[in-house]
Design a protein around this motif. Structure first.
Motif, PDB file in Angstrom:
ATOM      1  N   THR A   7       0.874  -1.184   0.000  1.00 64.72           N
ATOM      2  CA  THR A   7       0.000   0.000   0.000  1.00 64.72           C
ATOM      3  C   THR A   7       0.908   1.230   0.000  1.00 64.72           C
ATOM      4  O   THR A   7       1.998   1.218   0.586  1.00 64.72           O
ATOM      5  N   GLY A   8       0.485   2.288  -0.698  1.00 61.31           N
ATOM      6  CA  GLY A   8       1.359   3.447  -0.831  1.00 61.31           C
ATOM      7  C   GLY A   8       2.512   3.160  -1.770  1.00 61.31           C
ATOM      8  O   GLY A   8       3.603   3.697  -1.626  1.00 61.31           O
ATOM      9  N   GLY A   9       2.258   2.312  -2.758  1.00 54.75           N
ATOM     10  CA  GLY A   9       3.316   1.862  -3.666  1.00 54.75           C
ATOM     11  C   GLY A   9       3.867   2.928  -4.591  1.00 54.75           C
ATOM     12  O   GLY A   9       4.900   2.724  -5.228  1.00 54.75           O
ATOM     13  N   CYS A  10       3.210   4.089  -4.675  1.00 54.97           N
ATOM     14  CA  CYS A  10       3.730   5.191  -5.503  1.00 54.97           C
ATOM     15  C   CYS A  10       4.523   6.187  -4.662  1.00 54.97           C
ATOM     16  O   CYS A  10       4.969   7.217  -5.165  1.00 54.97           O
ATOM     17  N   PRO A  57      -5.819   2.530  -7.877  1.00 56.75           N
ATOM     18  CA  PRO A  57      -5.975   3.878  -7.292  1.00 56.75           C
ATOM     19  C   PRO A  57      -7.153   3.935  -6.329  1.00 56.75           C
ATOM     20  O   PRO A  57      -8.140   4.634  -6.549  1.00 56.75           O
ATOM     21  N   VAL A  58      -7.051   3.200  -5.257  1.00 56.54           N
ATOM     22  CA  VAL A  58      -8.158   3.012  -4.314  1.00 56.54           C
ATOM     23  C   VAL A  58      -7.850   3.713  -2.996  1.00 56.54           C
ATOM     24  O   VAL A  58      -6.710   3.712  -2.528  1.00 56.54           O
ATOM     25  N   ASP A  59      -8.889   4.341  -2.415  1.00 59.36           N
ATOM     26  CA  ASP A  59      -8.747   4.969  -1.090  1.00 59.36           C
ATOM     27  C   ASP A  59      -8.928   3.881  -0.032  1.00 59.36           C
ATOM     28  O   ASP A  59     -10.002   3.297   0.102  1.00 59.36           O
ATOM     29  N   LEU A  60      -7.895   3.641   0.734  1.00 65.35           N
ATOM     30  CA  LEU A  60      -7.928   2.574   1.742  1.00 65.35           C
ATOM     31  C   LEU A  60      -8.935   2.867   2.857  1.00 65.35           C
ATOM     32  O   LEU A  60      -9.271   1.996   3.645  1.00 65.35           O
ATOM     33  N   CYS A  61      -9.427   4.104   2.919  1.00 62.77           N
ATOM     34  CA  CYS A  61     -10.462   4.413   3.919  1.00 62.77           C
ATOM     35  C   CYS A  61     -11.826   3.937   3.440  1.00 62.77           C
ATOM     36  O   CYS A  61     -12.798   3.944   4.195  1.00 62.77           O
ATOM     37  N   ASP A  62     -11.917   3.499   2.189  1.00 61.21           N
ATOM     38  CA  ASP A  62     -13.154   2.942   1.624  1.00 61.21           C
ATOM     39  C   ASP A  62     -13.039   1.424   1.670  1.00 61.21           C
ATOM     40  O   ASP A  62     -12.373   0.808   0.829  1.00 61.21           O
ATOM     41  N   PHE A  63     -13.664   0.824   2.683  1.00 62.48           N
ATOM     42  CA  PHE A  63     -13.468  -0.612   2.924  1.00 62.48           C
ATOM     43  C   PHE A  63     -13.880  -1.455   1.725  1.00 62.48           C
ATOM     44  O   PHE A  63     -13.146  -2.364   1.316  1.00 62.48           O
ATOM     45  N   THR A  66     -11.420  -1.337  -1.055  1.00 63.05           N
ATOM     46  CA  THR A  66     -10.188  -2.036  -0.644  1.00 63.05           C
ATOM     47  C   THR A  66     -10.401  -3.544  -0.695  1.00 63.05           C
ATOM     48  O   THR A  66      -9.583  -4.289  -1.237  1.00 63.05           O
ATOM     49  N   ARG A  67     -11.569  -3.985  -0.181  1.00 62.22           N
ATOM     50  CA  ARG A  67     -11.849  -5.418  -0.170  1.00 62.22           C
ATOM     51  C   ARG A  67     -11.889  -5.996  -1.579  1.00 62.22           C
ATOM     52  O   ARG A  67     -11.412  -7.107  -1.830  1.00 62.22           O
ATOM     53  N   SER A  68     -12.347  -5.197  -2.544  1.00 66.69           N
ATOM     54  CA  SER A  68     -12.467  -5.724  -3.919  1.00 66.69           C
ATOM     55  C   SER A  68     -11.087  -5.984  -4.528  1.00 66.69           C
ATOM     56  O   SER A  68     -10.904  -6.895  -5.328  1.00 66.69           O
ATOM     57  N   VAL A  69     -10.094  -5.201  -4.104  1.00 64.16           N
ATOM     58  CA  VAL A  69      -8.731  -5.469  -4.610  1.00 64.16           C
ATOM     59  C   VAL A  69      -8.255  -6.830  -4.110  1.00 64.16           C
ATOM     60  O   VAL A  69      -7.716  -7.647  -4.856  1.00 64.16           O
ATOM     61  N   PHE A  70      -8.514  -7.095  -2.836  1.00 62.69           N
ATOM     62  CA  PHE A  70      -8.124  -8.397  -2.276  1.00 62.69           C
ATOM     63  C   PHE A  70      -8.925  -9.522  -2.945  1.00 62.69           C
ATOM     64  O   PHE A  70      -8.386 -10.580  -3.285  1.00 62.69           O
ATOM     65  N   LYS A  71     -10.204  -9.261  -3.197  1.00 61.23           N
ATOM     66  CA  LYS A  71     -11.075 -10.276  -3.834  1.00 61.23           C
ATOM     67  C   LYS A  71     -10.552 -10.639  -5.216  1.00 61.23           C
ATOM     68  O   LYS A  71     -10.591 -11.793  -5.647  1.00 61.23           O
ATOM     69  N   ASN A  72      -9.991  -9.631  -5.900  1.00 62.24           N
ATOM     70  CA  ASN A  72      -9.477  -9.869  -7.265  1.00 62.24           C
ATOM     71  C   ASN A  72      -8.031 -10.363  -7.282  1.00 62.24           C
ATOM     72  O   ASN A  72      -7.433 -10.544  -8.337  1.00 62.24           O
ATOM     73  N   ASN A  73      -7.453 -10.478  -6.083  1.00 63.10           N
ATOM     74  CA  ASN A  73      -6.063 -10.953  -5.983  1.00 63.10           C
ATOM     75  C   ASN A  73      -5.948 -11.914  -4.808  1.00 63.10           C
ATOM     76  O   ASN A  73      -5.220 -11.666  -3.839  1.00 63.10           O
ATOM     77  N   GLU A  74      -6.653 -13.028  -4.903  1.00 67.97           N
ATOM     78  CA  GLU A  74      -6.715 -13.941  -3.755  1.00 67.97           C
ATOM     79  C   GLU A  74      -5.413 -14.699  -3.533  1.00 67.97           C
ATOM     80  O   GLU A  74      -5.285 -15.459  -2.579  1.00 67.97           O
ATOM     81  N   ASP A  75      -4.405 -14.455  -4.414  1.00 69.81           N
ATOM     82  CA  ASP A  75      -3.112 -15.131  -4.230  1.00 69.81           C
ATOM     83  C   ASP A  75      -2.099 -14.252  -3.480  1.00 69.81           C
ATOM     84  O   ASP A  75      -0.916 -14.578  -3.414  1.00 69.81           O
TER      85      ASP A  75
END
Ligand code: WQD
Length: 347
Positions: A7-10, A57-63, A66-75
């Motif tokens: 997170t904060g990769g940029c 480009p997701v706001d981590l304060c928006d759960f 944020t959850r959808s990124v994890f859902k799309n990257n379950e590995d």
């Protein structure tokens, strides 16, 4: 390859860590809403590693987002959490903004790690958690004194949240307390991109040297130190980056002794502000235009690390010298000045 979410990769340390992770065999994705960073910096990362970097480009304060990124990257097997607001002065002006952003984002990330059973978690902390130490160098067992800024307080609270959370799940965590990260990747393809007038010393030095700032101020030379200016522990950003790779290896290989371990990431050397300026001038053959001003509120007199735990346990050996820090910082400032460098336009 093990996939890591940064997170904060940029950001400054995020970009350098992505390079180190990829060069050490990890696959990496980033979440960064670019509120304090420019996604264009990833072009420099991609040039170094020869791979495309995906940033969400997701706001981590928006759960939910944020959850959808994890859902799309379950590995994903591990998370390094850099994303936070980190300007000490700004935090004094806007404490609630800092509490809301830095704490909410951390809680959301930890909730996703629990939901998706991601049990390797590295947290970006700071020597600021020590406050104004009674004695230096500080070890990981030095007292945690009252934070000297809301920013520092969010790091103290963040550490406590993690320490409490991992007692009730299977997350194995490491807290990395950075001292003062400076310099740029030796390729000079990535480096620090301060937003607006720099608060930190080294960008203030390089921007003065290049003429972006007419004259920099040394905030106080009446401290009880060898030359009156404050002592800090400057550490090259690439050394900080590599420590994250070693911390992940340590967790994934199950070498950790507890579910929350703390490490100081400093060079173990303390330099005064005036000594840093002299080093910059010497290695770059530049005479810096500075003036002595009053003390900056919130500054501690001096702090530097006892880094023996990280060197012994993580097998971390900082390899960049103070001269390397000063030369790479200056070369990066020169790169930013190159006509029309895409990053020289403030976002
Ligand atoms: C260093 C010294 C200043 C600017 C902060 C955060 C810490 C970490 C690093 C995030 C001080 C002096 C500075 C200038 C100066 N950030 N200075 N003239 O305050 O030690 O640490 O940044 O993790 O958490 O607290 O770093 O670079 O701001 O200051 O004289 O124009 O340089 O007074 O003594 P600091 P800094």
């Amino acid at each position: 390859m093990n996939k890591i979410l940064v997170t904060g990769g940029c950001g400054y340390i995020g970009t350098h860590t992505i390079v180190d992770l990829i060069q050490n065999g990890y696959e990496v994705i980033s979440i960064d809403n670019n509120s304090k960073s420019n996604p264009a910096i990833l072009a420099g990362v991609e040039k170094i590693v020869g791979k495309k970097i995906i940033n969400y480009p997701v706001d981590l304060c928006d759960f939910e987002s944020t959850r959808s990124v994890f859902k799309n990257n379950e590995d994903i097997v591990g998370v390094i959490h850099f994303a936070a607001f980190k300007a000490v002065g700004e935090s004094v002006q806007q404490p609630l903004t800092y509490f809301e952003n830095n704490i909410t984002s951390l809680v959301n990330i930890l909730k996703c790690c629990e939901l998706f059973s991601i049990n390797h978690f590295v947290f970006s902390s700071s020597c600021t958690v020590y406050g104004d130490p009674d004695s230096i160098p500080v070890t990981e067992n030095s007292p945690i004194k009252p934070a000297t800024s809301p920013y520092g307080y969010t790091k103290q609270v963040g550490e406590n949240i993690i320490q409490q959370t991992v007692k009730s799940n299977n997350i194995q965590s490491i807290l990395l307390r950075y001292f003062n990260p400076v310099g740029a990747h030796p390729s000079i393809e990535i480096g620090e991109v301060p937003l607006g007038k720099p608060a930190n010393l080294v960008p203030a030095i390089t921007q003065t040297a290049i003429g972006k700032i007419a004259q920099m101020h040394v905030f106080g030379t009446d401290y009880p130190t060898r030359d009156g200016s404050c002592v800090r522990d400057y550490i090259h950003v690439c050394d900080i980056a590599h420590a994250h790779t070693l911390a992940l290896n340590y967790l994934i290989e199950k070498r950790n002794q507890s579910n929350c371990e703390v490490f100081n990431l400093g060079s173990g050397n303390g330099y005064t502000v005036l000594e840093l300026i002299k080093s910059f001038e010497k290695v770059n053959n530049i005479s810096l235009n500075y003036t002595i001003s009053g003390r900056r509120s919130g500054d501690v007199v001096g702090i530097f690390a006892n880094n023996e735990k990280a060197t012994e346990v993580l097998k971390w050996t900082p390899k960049y010298s103070l001269e390397d820090m000063m030369t790479t910082a200056w070369k990066w400032e020169l790169k930013l000045k190159e006509n029309n460098h895409f990053l020289s336009k403030q976002i």
